[in-house]
Design an enzyme around this catalytic site. Structure first.
Site, PDB file in Angstrom:
ATOM      1  N   LYS A 202      -7.529  -3.817  10.539  1.00  0.00           N
ATOM      2  CA  LYS A 202      -6.601  -3.164  11.388  1.00  0.00           C
ATOM      3  C   LYS A 202      -7.229  -2.707  12.559  1.00  0.00           C
ATOM      4  O   LYS A 202      -8.744  -2.672  12.647  1.00  0.00           O
ATOM      5  CB  LYS A 202      -5.783  -2.272  10.420  1.00  0.00           C
ATOM      6  CG  LYS A 202      -5.168  -2.782   9.176  1.00  0.00           C
ATOM      7  CD  LYS A 202      -4.149  -3.819   9.810  1.00  0.00           C
ATOM      8  CE  LYS A 202      -3.178  -4.324   8.490  1.00  0.00           C
ATOM      9  NZ  LYS A 202      -3.841  -4.619   7.198  1.00  0.00           N
TER      10      LYS A 202
HETATM   11  C1  LIG Z   1       2.550  -6.137   7.108  1.00  0.00           C
HETATM   12  C2  LIG Z   1       1.764  -5.438   6.082  1.00  0.00           C
HETATM   13  N1  LIG Z   1       2.282  -4.454   5.625  1.00  0.00           N
HETATM   14  C3  LIG Z   1       1.445  -3.615   4.450  1.00  0.00           C
HETATM   15  C4  LIG Z   1       0.300  -4.049   4.417  1.00  0.00           C
HETATM   16  C5  LIG Z   1      -0.596  -3.386   3.381  1.00  0.00           C
HETATM   17  O1  LIG Z   1      -1.629  -2.349   3.694  1.00  0.00           O
HETATM   18  P1  LIG Z   1      -2.922  -2.237   2.927  1.00  0.00           P
HETATM   19  O2  LIG Z   1      -3.850  -3.291   2.863  1.00  0.00           O
HETATM   20  O3  LIG Z   1      -3.475  -0.978   3.608  1.00  0.00           O
HETATM   21  O4  LIG Z   1      -2.354  -1.888   1.554  1.00  0.00           O
HETATM   22  C6  LIG Z   1      -0.567  -5.006   5.102  1.00  0.00           C
HETATM   23  C7  LIG Z   1      -1.680  -5.423   4.874  1.00  0.00           C
HETATM   24  O5  LIG Z   1      -2.436  -6.302   5.335  1.00  0.00           O
HETATM   25  C8  LIG Z   1       0.590  -5.715   6.033  1.00  0.00           C
HETATM   26  O6  LIG Z   1      -0.124  -6.839   6.757  1.00  0.00           O
END
Ligand SMILES: Cc1ncc(COP(=O)(O)O)c(C=O)c1O
Length: 404
Positions: A202
């Site tokens: 990110k």
């Molecule tokens: C659209 C979206 N929502 C939620 C998440 C979840 O984030 P995390 O990987 O920090 O759990 C991601 C992860 O890539 C994502 O792309």
């Protein structure tokens, strides 16, 4: 039925050298010496978890986004779970989620026993289509999870209007959108709660981590409790008061962020604007240099300022003699770390069974899935890296021209 793609056209001739010697990943974190020092300082401090660095990250993040509160979690997925708990969603409730997203956007509804209901997306931005949102509403619909796909703000004006007229909670899944601005304001301020991910791919990272932004003190309080077993006080509060007793009235989890992760998150937050500017510069280079190839570059709707987590192009398959998967393989052979974001949620076995949906149910997301390719994008990329991606695309797509 589409004809089976011809693999032979996308394959390099024998003895052909790849465009790059070294593999270029699609995403990579930028960690500098002061980030390392920040984590070392946290390691040497009194608090490795639930300490002052978590508070500091929450304060700084809320200020950056422009909300009253921010609540840190151990991942973006855990943070999404926190939002559906905080909104008191549960069995019998429906939550509308775009069909083109990462599974976590839908999982957060299922975690609390609510039903994720998919809605189709806009063909150009791949963001939730407000008309499709409206089409999926039933008397049981209680919330909508709005994803700012790739860091491009969704149409919050129209989605907000639908949500207001139907009394829906709006959860922004801003996992892709740290630092992005919509005409209505900054992503993360545009719903009841905004969720960010601090995963290394990110715009900023804590290693792992998530954070929820909100202006609502009651939601903030429920979010804080949920990440710590729903205890009514934290270990640090009890420690400071010299007390031991607490109560637990609802089922919670251990979704706490450590101070080591928070230290990295604070350090990275100070660099977020620089990282986003660099991403915007690289996107501009790609846009210019890819013009003329048989693909559509991503679009930013008027008045938006995306923060570009991903750079996703859509291949014009009608101008090509082979499919996306063969082009993906051929670009990988050139040492270009392309990726695909995402398989539509209803193509994933668990969700297909849960929702009773399959091929043909969300035609825009499905057609986009056939065409999309994520090209490498991260702040440390150089102009030469961009040129190598463009050269590899020219080489591979040149072999795959219609009838070629
Ligand atoms: C659209 C979206 N929502 C939620 C998440 C979840 O984030 P995390 O990987 O920090 O759990 C991601 C992860 O890539 C994502 O792309």
């Amino acid at each position: 039925m589409a004809e089976a793609p011809d693999r032979s056209v996308s394959e390099a001739p024998p003895g052909d050298a790849p465009v790059r010697d070294a593999f270029l990943p699609y995403a990579r974190q930028t960690i500098e010496d002061d980030d390392v020092q920040a984590v070392v300082d946290a390691l040497r401090s009194d608090w490795l978890t639930t300490g002052p660095r978590v508070d500091q990250l929450e304060r700084a993040f809320a200020d950056y986004i422009g909300t009253r509160f921010a609540v840190a979690y151990s991942s973006g997925t855990a943070a999404l779970h926190g939002t559906t708990f905080a909104a008191s969603l549960g069995a019998g409730d429906e939550v509308v989620v775009p069909a083109m997203t990462f599974a976590a956007s839908a999982a957060c509804a299922a975690y609390v026993g609510a039903t994720p209901v998919l809605a189709d997306v806009d063909a150009r931005t791949l963001n939730l289509d407000p008309v499709e949102l409206e089409r999926q509403l039933t008397p049981r619909t209680k919330a909508v999870v709005v994803v700012h796909y790739a860091g491009v703000p969704a149409d919050m004006e129209r989605i907000g209007a639908v949500a207001r007229s139907s009394g829906l909670r709006v959860i922004e899944d801003a996992a892709h959108a740290a630092g992005a601005d919509a005409p209505e304001g900054r992503c993360g301020t545009l719903g009841d709660m905004g969720v960010f991910s601090l995963h290394p791919a990110k715009q900023l990272t804590a290693g792992e981590g998530g954070i929820v932004t909100t202006d609502d003190p009651e939601l903030a309080e429920r979010l804080r409790r949920f990440r710590n077993h729903c205890m009514d006080t934290s270990g640090r509060e009890r420690e400071q008061k010299g007390a031991f007793a607490y109560t637990i009235e609802e089922l919670g989890f251990n979704y706490r962020l450590t101070d080591l992760h928070a230290a990295l998150g604070i350090s990275q937050l100070g660099k977020l604007d620089r990282f986003v500017e660099r991403r915007r510069g690289l996107v501009k280079l790609y846009d210019e240099r890819l013009a003329g190839l048989p693909l559509d570059t991503p679009v930013a709707p008027p008045g938006t300022q995306p923060s570009w987590h991903l750079y996703v192009v859509q291949l014009r398959l009608e101008e090509l003699s082979t499919g996306r998967d063969e082009i993906f393989d051929a670009l990988r052979a050139e040492n270009i770390g392309v990726n695909v974001h995402y398989l539509p949620v209803h193509y994933l076995g668990y969700y297909a069974r849960l929702l009773g949906k399959g091929a043909g149910d969300f035609p825009v997301a499905e057609e986009a899935y056939r065409r999309i390719l994520t090209l490498p994008l991260f702040p440390a990329m150089t102009e030469d890296d961009v040129d190598s991606v463009v050269a590899a695309l020219e080489k591979v797509l040149g072999r795959c021209g219609a009838g070629g």
